[in-house]
Design a protein around this motif. Sequence first.
Motif, PDB file in Angstrom:
ATOM      1  N   MET A   1      -1.163  32.543  10.182  1.00  0.00           N
ATOM      2  CA  MET A   1      -1.420  31.194  10.719  1.00  0.00           C
ATOM      3  C   MET A   1      -0.568  30.237   9.919  1.00  0.00           C
ATOM      4  SD  MET A   1      -2.503  29.608  13.570  1.00  0.00           S
ATOM      5  CE  MET A   1      -3.909  30.742  13.900  1.00  0.00           C
ATOM      6  N   ASN A   2      -1.032  30.115   8.564  1.00  0.00           N
ATOM      7  CA  ASN A   2      -0.149  29.193   7.916  1.00  0.00           C
ATOM      8  C   ASN A   2       1.348  29.418   7.821  1.00  0.00           C
ATOM      9  OD1 ASN A   2      -2.534  28.146   7.080  1.00  0.00           O
ATOM     10  ND2 ASN A   2      -2.891  29.492   5.074  1.00  0.00           N
ATOM     11  N   HIS A   3       1.687  30.620   7.886  1.00  0.00           N
ATOM     12  CA  HIS A   3       3.276  31.110   8.055  1.00  0.00           C
ATOM     13  C   HIS A   3       3.734  30.565   9.254  1.00  0.00           C
ATOM     14  CE1 HIS A   3       7.100  33.301   7.620  1.00  0.00           C
ATOM     15  NE2 HIS A   3       6.762  33.614   8.691  1.00  0.00           N
ATOM     16  N   GLN A   4       2.937  30.609  10.527  1.00  0.00           N
ATOM     17  CA  GLN A   4       3.401  30.224  11.532  1.00  0.00           C
ATOM     18  C   GLN A   4       3.558  28.330  11.687  1.00  0.00           C
ATOM     19  OE1 GLN A   4       1.052  31.241  14.968  1.00  0.00           O
ATOM     20  NE2 GLN A   4       2.571  30.405  16.492  1.00  0.00           N
ATOM     21  N   GLY A   5       2.493  28.130  10.938  1.00  0.00           N
ATOM     22  CA  GLY A   5       2.455  26.470  10.769  1.00  0.00           C
ATOM     23  C   GLY A   5       3.721  26.168   9.863  1.00  0.00           C
ATOM     24  N   ARG A   6       4.033  26.679   8.937  1.00  0.00           N
ATOM     25  CA  ARG A   6       5.304  26.432   8.079  1.00  0.00           C
ATOM     26  C   ARG A   6       6.425  26.362   9.145  1.00  0.00           C
ATOM     27  NH1 ARG A   6       2.367  29.069   4.102  1.00  0.00           N
ATOM     28  NH2 ARG A   6       3.526  30.852   4.253  1.00  0.00           N
ATOM     29  N   ARG A   7       6.488  27.470   9.693  1.00  0.00           N
ATOM     30  CA  ARG A   7       7.861  27.863  10.426  1.00  0.00           C
ATOM     31  C   ARG A   7       7.940  26.607  11.547  1.00  0.00           C
ATOM     32  NH1 ARG A   7       8.163  33.466  13.642  1.00  0.00           N
ATOM     33  NH2 ARG A   7       6.474  32.433  14.659  1.00  0.00           N
ATOM     34  N   GLU A   8       6.974  26.357  12.316  1.00  0.00           N
ATOM     35  CA  GLU A   8       7.081  25.394  13.279  1.00  0.00           C
ATOM     36  C   GLU A   8       7.316  23.898  12.510  1.00  0.00           C
ATOM     37  OE1 GLU A   8       6.878  25.562  16.465  1.00  0.00           O
ATOM     38  OE2 GLU A   8       6.962  27.613  15.966  1.00  0.00           O
ATOM     39  N   ARG A   9       6.591  23.560  11.469  1.00  0.00           N
ATOM     40  CA  ARG A   9       7.096  22.563  10.469  1.00  0.00           C
ATOM     41  C   ARG A   9       8.459  22.440  10.309  1.00  0.00           C
ATOM     42  NH1 ARG A   9       3.887  22.904   6.974  1.00  0.00           N
ATOM     43  NH2 ARG A   9       4.881  23.395   5.276  1.00  0.00           N
ATOM     44  N   LYS A  10       8.997  23.554   9.823  1.00  0.00           N
ATOM     45  CA  LYS A  10      10.336  23.626   9.293  1.00  0.00           C
ATOM     46  C   LYS A  10      11.276  23.442  10.661  1.00  0.00           C
ATOM     47  CE  LYS A  10      10.216  26.079   4.978  1.00  0.00           C
ATOM     48  NZ  LYS A  10      10.453  25.077   4.091  1.00  0.00           N
ATOM     49  N   LYS A  11      10.979  23.882  11.684  1.00  0.00           N
ATOM     50  CA  LYS A  11      11.661  23.734  13.000  1.00  0.00           C
ATOM     51  C   LYS A  11      11.836  22.261  13.394  1.00  0.00           C
ATOM     52  CE  LYS A  11      11.947  25.671  17.596  1.00  0.00           C
ATOM     53  NZ  LYS A  11      11.276  26.426  18.799  1.00  0.00           N
ATOM     54  N   ALA A  12      10.566  21.692  13.254  1.00  0.00           N
ATOM     55  CA  ALA A  12      10.511  20.367  13.690  1.00  0.00           C
ATOM     56  C   ALA A  12      11.331  19.507  12.838  1.00  0.00           C
ATOM     57  CB  ALA A  12       8.976  19.794  13.700  1.00  0.00           C
ATOM     58  N   GLU A  13      11.358  19.738  11.566  1.00  0.00           N
ATOM     59  CA  GLU A  13      12.031  18.960  10.182  1.00  0.00           C
ATOM     60  C   GLU A  13      13.642  19.021  10.651  1.00  0.00           C
ATOM     61  OE1 GLU A  13      10.588  20.370   6.858  1.00  0.00           O
ATOM     62  OE2 GLU A  13       8.972  19.243   6.662  1.00  0.00           O
TER      63      GLU A  13
END
Length: 201
Positions: free
Chosen positions: A1-13
Amino acid sequence: MNHQGRRERKKAELRTRISEVATALFLERGFDAVSVSEVAEAADVARPTVFAHFARKEDLLFDRYPEAEALVVAAVNDRPAGTSAVRALSDLLVALADEGNPLSTIRGTFRRFWEVVAESRALQNRARELLQQIEHAIAAAMAHTGVPDPQLTAALTVAAYRVVHLESVRRIFAGDDPAVVAAEHRERIISALAVVDQAFT
C-alpha cells in the motif's frame, strides 16, 4: 500500500511538473507556438510521457479541470440538508474566489493566462468542451441528489457563472482596477446564481 501511495504521488508530481513547464512556455510564447515535443524536452521527459498524463495538448494548460469537476460535484453531493444545489455551488465559487483559487477568482496577475486562451482557437474550443463536461457532471450530481429538472438547472447555473466570469475578464482586459473587478465579480456570482436558484424554488 505504501509503495502504491509513493508511486501515485510521484505520478502526480510528474504531471504537475510537466504542466508547469508547459504553462511557462505557453505564457512566454503563446500556445500555438509551442509544440508538445518542446514541452517534453523542457520537462526532460519523453513525448509519449506527456501524453500518458495529458490526453490533449490543450489539457497541459487546463490541467486543473479534474480538480474543478471534483469540487463542484462534491459541493452538490455533500451539501447540507436544506441547502439547494445552486446555493451550494454559489457558496463554493465564492469561497474559492475569497481564497484566491484560480478556479474562481479574478486577479490582474492572471491576465496573461486569459490572453493565451484568447489567442488560440484550439484552447477556446477545449475550454467550451470542458465547460460542457462540468455541466454534465453537475447535472448528474443534481439528478443523484433529487434536484428537479437537473439538466436545465445545471445548464442555467453554468451559463450564469460563465457570463459573470467572461465579463470580469473583459473588464481586466479593458484596464479596470483588478481589485474593484474582483470584489464585484464575487458579488455578481452571488446575485447571478441567486436568480437561477429562485427560478427553481
